[in-house]
Design a protein around this motif. Structure first.
Motif, PDB file in Angstrom:
ATOM      1  N   ALA A 142      38.495  32.890  23.750  1.00 55.97           N
ATOM      2  CA  ALA A 142      37.603  33.145  22.612  1.00 55.97           C
ATOM      3  C   ALA A 142      36.688  31.971  22.289  1.00 55.97           C
ATOM      4  O   ALA A 142      35.545  32.175  21.856  1.00 55.97           O
ATOM      5  N   ASP A 143      37.153  30.761  22.514  1.00 51.02           N
ATOM      6  CA  ASP A 143      36.347  29.574  22.203  1.00 51.02           C
ATOM      7  C   ASP A 143      35.927  28.816  23.459  1.00 51.02           C
ATOM      8  O   ASP A 143      35.509  27.659  23.371  1.00 51.02           O
ATOM      9  N   ASN A 144      36.031  29.468  24.606  1.00 50.34           N
ATOM     10  CA  ASN A 144      35.739  28.772  25.860  1.00 50.34           C
ATOM     11  C   ASN A 144      35.034  29.709  26.852  1.00 50.34           C
ATOM     12  O   ASN A 144      35.636  30.125  27.846  1.00 50.34           O
ATOM     13  N   PRO A 145      33.772  30.053  26.601  1.00 54.29           N
ATOM     14  CA  PRO A 145      33.072  30.953  27.523  1.00 54.29           C
ATOM     15  C   PRO A 145      32.935  30.381  28.931  1.00 54.29           C
ATOM     16  O   PRO A 145      32.979  31.140  29.906  1.00 54.29           O
ATOM     17  N   ASN A 146      32.792  29.067  29.066  1.00 54.50           N
ATOM     18  CA  ASN A 146      32.739  28.468  30.406  1.00 54.50           C
ATOM     19  C   ASN A 146      34.030  28.720  31.174  1.00 54.50           C
ATOM     20  O   ASN A 146      34.013  29.028  32.371  1.00 54.50           O
ATOM     21  N   GLY A 147      35.162  28.591  30.462  1.00 52.43           N
ATOM     22  CA  GLY A 147      36.445  28.856  31.093  1.00 52.43           C
ATOM     23  C   GLY A 147      36.565  30.295  31.553  1.00 52.43           C
ATOM     24  O   GLY A 147      37.135  30.584  32.618  1.00 52.43           O
ATOM     25  N   PHE A 148      36.014  31.216  30.759  1.00 56.34           N
ATOM     26  CA  PHE A 148      36.062  32.624  31.137  1.00 56.34           C
ATOM     27  C   PHE A 148      35.218  32.865  32.385  1.00 56.34           C
ATOM     28  O   PHE A 148      35.596  33.627  33.277  1.00 56.34           O
ATOM     29  N   HIS A 149      34.056  32.218  32.474  1.00 58.38           N
ATOM     30  CA  HIS A 149      33.229  32.371  33.667  1.00 58.38           C
ATOM     31  C   HIS A 149      33.956  31.842  34.910  1.00 58.38           C
ATOM     32  O   HIS A 149      33.881  32.460  35.981  1.00 58.38           O
ATOM     33  N   ILE A 150      34.659  30.726  34.769  1.00 55.11           N
ATOM     34  CA  ILE A 150      35.429  30.192  35.901  1.00 55.11           C
ATOM     35  C   ILE A 150      36.555  31.146  36.268  1.00 55.11           C
ATOM     36  O   ILE A 150      36.843  31.359  37.456  1.00 55.11           O
ATOM     37  N   PHE A 151      37.179  31.752  35.256  1.00 53.98           N
ATOM     38  CA  PHE A 151      38.229  32.738  35.519  1.00 53.98           C
ATOM     39  C   PHE A 151      37.660  33.946  36.269  1.00 53.98           C
ATOM     40  O   PHE A 151      38.273  34.446  37.214  1.00 53.98           O
ATOM     41  N   LYS A 152      36.482  34.412  35.859  1.00 55.01           N
ATOM     42  CA  LYS A 152      35.844  35.521  36.572  1.00 55.01           C
ATOM     43  C   LYS A 152      35.538  35.137  38.017  1.00 55.01           C
ATOM     44  O   LYS A 152      35.684  35.954  38.937  1.00 55.01           O
ATOM     45  N   TRP A 153      35.113  33.909  38.223  1.00 61.74           N
ATOM     46  CA  TRP A 153      34.869  33.404  39.568  1.00 61.74           C
ATOM     47  C   TRP A 153      36.137  33.508  40.411  1.00 61.74           C
ATOM     48  O   TRP A 153      36.091  33.953  41.569  1.00 61.74           O
ATOM     49  N   SER A 154      37.269  33.116  39.844  1.00 59.78           N
ATOM     50  CA  SER A 154      38.535  33.182  40.584  1.00 59.78           C
ATOM     51  C   SER A 154      38.935  34.627  40.868  1.00 59.78           C
ATOM     52  O   SER A 154      39.549  34.919  41.903  1.00 59.78           O
ATOM     53  N   GLN A 155      38.584  35.544  39.975  1.00 59.93           N
ATOM     54  CA  GLN A 155      38.859  36.958  40.224  1.00 59.93           C
ATOM     55  C   GLN A 155      38.104  37.470  41.439  1.00 59.93           C
ATOM     56  O   GLN A 155      38.648  38.226  42.252  1.00 59.93           O
ATOM     57  N   VAL A 156      36.839  37.081  41.543  1.00 58.38           N
ATOM     58  CA  VAL A 156      36.042  37.508  42.690  1.00 58.38           C
ATOM     59  C   VAL A 156      36.618  36.920  43.979  1.00 58.38           C
ATOM     60  O   VAL A 156      36.663  37.595  45.015  1.00 58.38           O
ATOM     61  N   ILE A 157      37.082  35.668  43.928  1.00 54.98           N
ATOM     62  CA  ILE A 157      37.732  35.060  45.096  1.00 54.98           C
ATOM     63  C   ILE A 157      38.964  35.885  45.494  1.00 54.98           C
ATOM     64  O   ILE A 157      39.197  36.164  46.670  1.00 54.98           O
ATOM     65  N   ALA A 158      39.763  36.276  44.501  1.00 55.39           N
ATOM     66  CA  ALA A 158      40.952  37.088  44.774  1.00 55.39           C
ATOM     67  C   ALA A 158      40.566  38.418  45.411  1.00 55.39           C
ATOM     68  O   ALA A 158      41.231  38.896  46.342  1.00 55.39           O
ATOM     69  N   MET A 159      39.482  39.023  44.924  1.00 53.08           N
ATOM     70  CA  MET A 159      39.006  40.286  45.497  1.00 53.08           C
ATOM     71  C   MET A 159      38.617  40.095  46.962  1.00 53.08           C
ATOM     72  O   MET A 159      38.955  40.921  47.821  1.00 53.08           O
TER      73      MET A 159
END
Length: 482
Positions: free
Chosen positions: A89-106
């Protein structure tokens, strides 16, 4: 003698090392941007999800109910949003990095699927290398609310699990366990986004083909395929007859004008995005046209080609009445990559060093160009939007006009989301902007300030002759009436 034996191994390692580059460079360009720059939330969708209160379960249930009222059935995505919009909620950059890791997993899941089908290590690298040349796949990195990456992840896991079930060496108890896991993966894929039910149809059809073309365990494959098709058809009918309403009520497979228009759009944008790889594939196929070792496919590879082709065709078919661009089309890049990986992996492994370097260099340049275009566009938009928020924060005159309801905007959702995001951060007590088009400005007496975005409407200079530009960036401008 030892030298002759070791040469192919060294050659394969060298090939793998070279093919890391077309994937690694774009992925690290994006990751570096997420780490080194300030990335903010999106506008309307992110705002609604951030404003949820309560426990993770309460938030998830509330999100699910809103989606359902909208005519969408997204239990997996609702739970995903309930969890991760609370964590970040207070870390949009962290969420973008998390989304990046999701794409790597895919990528890893579909790489594992391609490896399972081809038994070639290069498949792990070809999946991301080919996928990252598809422009619309990059939306999965930048748009936090997209459901496609989650759906692709669980759909790919179900493909991988059910393909493993074709192994005759598995015991009956192992097959039962893997079947239960596959069913759960399918449920999670369906709950990510409705469109993924067509992946179940593609998987079922491929299983039937596999059963008809094998000598043992035909019955298991045929029954599995029929059950999957039945599940996909019933779920599709349930969506259309029971769930569809509101936002999805206009969806119709009989909307032929929309289908024709989107088919033309697919050719102009999606297909042309595939074209460089199609040309590269033709070049590789023509290099050794009479080599049977390169031209023949195993039964499992034919199964994989059918799975990839049907997934692409069915997914495109379900998108045609709706939208074949933006994040909607992201899965087409993965399915296209699966098809080409199965076709080309053996030929790419057999290439000598000079043509390998030539092909890798071409793919690197292509992927860097596509990545730079998508990354620069979205990073600039994020920076421009943050610049607008900062300008609003530091401009009390604008804030006063807004509270008097004298601010207009040409972006519908942004008219509400921009002031609300500012309120969330700085408690400015701003009111929503009034949504108007620039052509309507001469008729409005209540618009003293006009927030304009070229991303939503092209501004005609003649409409702004009586206005002074107070703030300017590539994607946002603020005008004040003389």
């Amino acid at each position: 003698m030892n030298q002759n034996i070791s040469t192919p191994i060294l050659s394969q390692k060298r090939t793998l090392l070279l093919w890391i580059l077309p994937s690694m460079i774009p992925l690290f360009m994006i990751l570096y941007s997420f780490i080194s720059s300030t990335w903010s939330w999106g506008l309307m969708d992110d705002l609604g999800l951030l404003n949820r209160s309560g426990s993770i379960w309460q938030r998830s249930l509330s999100i699910f109910q809103d989606y359902y009222a909208f005519g969408e059935l997204k239990w997996t995505h609702s739970l995903y949003c309930g969890i991760f919009y609370k964590i970040f909620a207070d870390n949009p950059n962290g969420f973008h990095i998390f989304k990046w890791s999701q794409v790597i997993a895919m990528f890893l899941v579909y790489g594992a699927l391609a490896y399972q089908i081809t038994r070639r290590s290069i498949a792990f690298l070809l999946i991301p290398a080919i996928s990252l040349s598809f422009h619309y796949l990059y939306d999965q990195f930048f748009f936090l609310t997209t459901q496609e990456n989650t759906g692709l992840l669980f759909l790919g896991l179900s493909f991988l699990t059910i393909t493993s079930l074709q192994n005759d060496r598995l015991s009956s108890s192992q097959k039962i366990i893997w079947s239960i896991i596959a069913f759960l993966e399918i449920i999670l894929a369906l709950g990510a986004k409705e469109t993924f039910f067509v992946g179940i149809l593609a998987l079922g059809s491929s299983c039937i083909w596999w059963g008809l073309n094998r000598k043992t365990s035909k019955r298991v494959s045929l029954i599995s395929g029929l059950l999957l098709i039945l599940l996909g058809v019933c779920y599709g009918l349930f969506l259309k007859l029971i769930v569809s309403k509101g936002y999805t009520s206009t969806y119709s497979l009989n909307n032929f004008p929309a289908i024709i228009s989107n088919l033309s759009t697919w050719f102009k944008k999606d297909f042309l995005n595939h074209l460089p790889w199609i040309i590269a594939a033709i070049w590789l196929l023509l290099k050794n046209p009479t080599n049977k070792k390169h031209c023949s496919f195993t039964s499992l590879e034919r199964y994989g080609l059918l799975l990839g082709a049907l997934s692409y065709i069915f997914f495109l078919g379900i998108l045609l009445p709706w939208n074949v661009t933006s994040y909607y089309a992201g899965p087409l890049g993965i399915f296209f990559a699966l098809i080409l990986t199965i076709i080309l992996s053996s030929r790419i492994e057999q290439l000598k060093l000079p043509p390998t370097i030539l092909l890798v260099s071409f793919v690197c340049l292509l992927n860097i160009a596509v990545c730079f275009y998508a990354l620069h566009r979205e990073a600039t938009y994020h920076q421009n939007t943050q610049g607008l928020w900062t300008w609003i924060k530091n401009n009390p005159d604008f804030q006063d006009l807004d509270r008097q309801e004298n601010v207009c905007c040409n972006a519908n959702e942004a008219s509400y989301a921009i002031p609300q995001h500012a309120n969330r951060w700085w408690n400015l007590n701003l009111k929503p902007f009034k949504y108007v088009l620039s052509l309507q400005l001469p008729l409005r007496t209540d618009c003293k300030m006009f927030v304009s975005s070229s991303r939503f409407e092209k501004i005609n200079a003649s409409d702004m002759r009586t206005w002074t530009e107070e703030f300017h960036s590539k994607f946002w401008s603020v005008y004040q009436r003389h």
